[in-house]
Write a protein that holds these residues in place. Structure first.
Motif, short mmCIF file in Angstrom:
data_model
loop_
_atom_site.label_atom_id
_atom_site.label_comp_id
_atom_site.label_asym_id
_atom_site.label_seq_id
_atom_site.Cartn_x
_atom_site.Cartn_y
_atom_site.Cartn_z
N GLY A 4 -6.39 53.17 5.79
CA GLY A 4 -4.48 53.81 6.31
C GLY A 4 -3.93 53.85 7.56
O GLY A 4 -3.31 53.68 7.92
N THR A 5 -5.39 54.63 8.25
CA THR A 5 -5.32 55.03 9.71
C THR A 5 -5.12 53.59 10.34
O THR A 5 -4.07 54.09 11.04
N THR A 7 -3.89 51.02 9.54
CA THR A 7 -2.62 50.83 9.26
C THR A 7 -1.82 50.78 10.13
O THR A 7 -0.58 50.64 10.37
N SER A 8 -1.54 52.34 9.58
CA SER A 8 -0.43 53.49 10.47
C SER A 8 -0.50 52.36 12.11
O SER A 8 0.91 52.58 12.46
N PHE A 51 -0.40 52.77 2.96
CA PHE A 51 -1.85 52.85 2.01
C PHE A 51 -1.77 54.42 2.77
O PHE A 51 -2.69 54.75 3.17
#
Length: 51
Positions: A4-5, A7-8, A51
C-alpha cells in the motif's frame, strides 16, 4: 515497505520523505534519495483509491 505504501508512492500520492519519517519506509537515506529522484512529481495520478 508494504504494498500500500509502495502504491501510494508510485502513484505520486505520498511523499517518500514523509513516509520515511513516519517509518512506513525503511532503509538508508541514500536509498530514499534515489527513490525520490526516480519518482517525479509529474507522474501524479488521479486515482483516489488504492490498497
Amino acid at each position: 515497505m508494504e504494498i500500500g505504501t509502495l502504491t501510494s508512492v508510485l502513484l505520486g500520492y505520498s511523499d517518500p520523505s514523509l513516509l520515511y519519517q513516519y517509518r512506513k519506509i525503511q532503509g538508508d537515506v541514500d536509498q530514499l534519495t534515489l527513490l525520490q529522484k526516480l519518482i517525479s512529481p509529474s507522474r501524479a495520478s488521479i486515482l483516489f483509491d488504492f490498497f
